[in-house]
Design an enzyme around this catalytic site. Structure first.
Site, PDB file in Angstrom:
ATOM      1  N   ARG A 109       0.883  -1.190   0.000  1.00  0.00           N
ATOM      2  CA  ARG A 109       0.000   0.000   0.000  1.00  0.00           C
ATOM      3  C   ARG A 109       0.905   1.220   0.000  1.00  0.00           C
ATOM      4  O   ARG A 109       1.685   1.409   0.937  1.00  0.00           O
ATOM      5  CB  ARG A 109      -0.923  -0.009   1.221  1.00  0.00           C
ATOM      6  N   HIS A 136      -7.342   0.775  -6.448  1.00  0.00           N
ATOM      7  CA  HIS A 136      -7.575  -0.085  -5.279  1.00  0.00           C
ATOM      8  C   HIS A 136      -8.250  -1.385  -5.767  1.00  0.00           C
ATOM      9  O   HIS A 136      -9.410  -1.645  -5.479  1.00  0.00           O
ATOM     10  CB  HIS A 136      -8.464   0.656  -4.270  1.00  0.00           C
ATOM     11  N   GLN A 139     -10.197  -3.979  -3.494  1.00  0.00           N
ATOM     12  CA  GLN A 139     -11.482  -3.508  -3.000  1.00  0.00           C
ATOM     13  C   GLN A 139     -12.581  -3.750  -4.043  1.00  0.00           C
ATOM     14  O   GLN A 139     -13.673  -4.213  -3.716  1.00  0.00           O
ATOM     15  CB  GLN A 139     -11.403  -2.019  -2.645  1.00  0.00           C
ATOM     16  N   ASP A 234     -17.266   7.158  -1.601  1.00  0.00           N
ATOM     17  CA  ASP A 234     -16.037   7.005  -0.824  1.00  0.00           C
ATOM     18  C   ASP A 234     -15.770   8.332  -0.114  1.00  0.00           C
ATOM     19  O   ASP A 234     -16.461   9.333  -0.393  1.00  0.00           O
ATOM     20  CB  ASP A 234     -14.890   6.660  -1.804  1.00  0.00           C
ATOM     21  N   CYS A 274     -16.334   1.559   0.468  1.00  0.00           N
ATOM     22  CA  CYS A 274     -15.179   0.716   0.802  1.00  0.00           C
ATOM     23  C   CYS A 274     -14.784   0.842   2.271  1.00  0.00           C
ATOM     24  O   CYS A 274     -14.108  -0.040   2.801  1.00  0.00           O
ATOM     25  CB  CYS A 274     -14.008   1.035  -0.113  1.00  0.00           C
ATOM     26  N   ARG A 302     -13.473  -8.784   1.505  1.00  0.00           N
ATOM     27  CA  ARG A 302     -12.066  -8.511   1.205  1.00  0.00           C
ATOM     28  C   ARG A 302     -11.227  -9.752   1.503  1.00  0.00           C
ATOM     29  O   ARG A 302     -10.340 -10.131   0.733  1.00  0.00           O
ATOM     30  CB  ARG A 302     -11.554  -7.325   2.037  1.00  0.00           C
TER      31      ARG A 302
HETATM   32  N1  NVA Z   1     -10.005   6.541  -1.441  1.00  0.00           N
HETATM   33  C1  NVA Z   1      -9.653   6.164  -0.095  1.00  0.00           C
HETATM   34  C2  NVA Z   1      -9.899   4.696   0.117  1.00  0.00           C
HETATM   35  C3  NVA Z   1      -9.591   4.212   1.501  1.00  0.00           C
HETATM   36  C4  NVA Z   1      -9.742   2.731   1.632  1.00  0.00           C
HETATM   37  C5  NVA Z   1      -8.191   6.508   0.157  1.00  0.00           C
HETATM   38  O1  NVA Z   1      -7.372   6.316  -0.751  1.00  0.00           O
HETATM   39  O2  NVA Z   1      -7.868   6.972   1.254  1.00  0.00           O
HETATM   40  N1   CP Z   2     -11.257  -0.254   2.374  1.00  0.00           N
HETATM   41  C1   CP Z   2     -10.003  -0.296   2.831  1.00  0.00           C
HETATM   42  O1   CP Z   2      -9.049  -0.530   2.101  1.00  0.00           O
HETATM   43  O2   CP Z   2      -9.888  -0.099   4.170  1.00  0.00           O
HETATM   44  P1   CP Z   2      -8.535   0.115   4.986  1.00  0.00           P
HETATM   45  O3   CP Z   2      -7.977   1.452   4.598  1.00  0.00           O
HETATM   46  O4   CP Z   2      -8.985   0.074   6.425  1.00  0.00           O
HETATM   47  O5   CP Z   2      -7.574  -0.988   4.654  1.00  0.00           O
END
Ligand code: NVA
Ligand code: CP
Length: 319
Positions: A109, A136, A139, A234, A274, A302
């Protein structure tokens, strides 16, 4: 890698896999989930190790990958920027060379997609995108599986048939989730209605879609939701964009998915997010905690889809 499984694949964005690979993954996810629910042991990844590298915060991604890997008989190493040499400027290429000599699969990540691509280019083992600024994919894999569980297979439809021709409304930021939904629409043959405030549009060039008709853009989020099968949104401010928070709160004020917006979708439309969610910002409490919301199944799934993904990347097709 299992002997004979020589074709190493990474999962860096949704379009890395073809439709028929998704059909396979949805089938395996259902089998793996059923076994888990029946307390049946399934440990095909004994002696395999997953390294999880987090340069951003996580709850779901960490728990789902970590629990999933242990359940399959493997083990996990957890790294963050702060507690590894990544935070002290060790080149990403060197990190990839070293980490991938000791583990069997890596979940990463991070910020820019180019960073995970550089990591993958120097990795000896499969690399999975656990979220980047641009995408992502894990997800959306879970979201699609959740849609299929709730809306498919009633009359013997196969997973892909259940998605084909459907319409999904994306309400909010043109972010990593939106880009990934767009790739999924392109590959799996559904339409994405997109409504974002001006200045926060989805850039189809980022997703690199082959069929531009898979996206329909709407100024009004209400118009985007008319007649759709699924409404999804989101956070207004994704990780890494916190400096824009104040500006975003103002710009996104009319992009809250509420009961009125949901009432324009099909009667049996689902709501997804998500997570983490901010009730009263991108979604009302009434919607996310209401009967059309499937966000808890979405979060749980997930783990099941990622178990199927790791099985596929490490062992190839079963049977
Ligand atoms: N769009 C959000 C998703 C979090 C799971 C982010 O990137 O923070
Ligand atoms: N949806 C998702 O990826 O959640 P986290 O940021 O908690 O991993």
């Amino acid at each position: 890698m299992k002997p004979g499984h020589s074709l190493m694949k990474h999962y860096l964005q949704f379009k890395d896999f073809r439709a028929e690979e998704y059909a396979y993954l949805f089938e395996r996810s259902a089998i793996i989930k059923k076994r888990f629910k029946n307390y049946e042991r399934y440990t095909p990844l004994v002696d395999r190790t997953l390294a999880m590298i987090f340069e951003k915060a996580s709850t779901r991604t960490r728990v789902s990958f970590e629990a999933g890997m242990y359940q399959m008989g493997g083990s996990v190493v957890h790294l963050t920027t702060g507690d590894s040499q990544l935070g002290r400027s060790e080149p990403i290429e060197d990190s990839a060379r070293v980490i991938s000599r000791m583990v069997d699969v890596v979940m990463f990540r991070t910020f820019e997609q180019t960073k995970i691509e550089r990591f993958a280019a120097h990795s000896r083992v499969p690399v999975i995108n656990g979220l980047t600024n641009e995408f992502h994919p894990c997800q959306i894999l879970a979201d699609l599986f959740t849609f299929i569980e709730h809306r498919g297979a009633r009359d013997g439809q196969d997973a892909l048939e259940c998605l084909r021709g459907k319409t999904v409304a994306w309400v909010g930021d043109g972010n990593n989730m939106a880009n990934t939904w767009l790739q999924a629409a392109d590959i799996l043959g559904f339409t994405l209605h997109v409504s974002t405030p001006s200045g926060f549009e989805v850039d189809p060039a980022v997703a690199g879609v082959s069929n531009p008709a898979c996206q329909k853009v709407f100024k009004s989020p209400f118009a985007a939701c008319e007649g759709v099968d699924l409404v999804t949104t989101d956070v207004w401010t994704s990780m890494g964009y916190e400096a824009e928070n104040e500006k975003r709160i103002k710009a996104f004020a009319d992009w809250c998915v509420d009961a009125q917006m949901m009432s324009l979708a099909r009667k049996d439309a689902l709501f997804m997010h998500c997570l983490p969610a901010h009730r009263g910002e991108e979604v009302s409490a009434e919607v996310i905690d209401g009967p059309q919301s499937v966000v808890w199944d979405e979060a749980e799934n997930r783990m099941h889809v990622q178990k199927a993904l790791m099985e596929y990347l490490l062992l190839g097709r079963i049977g």
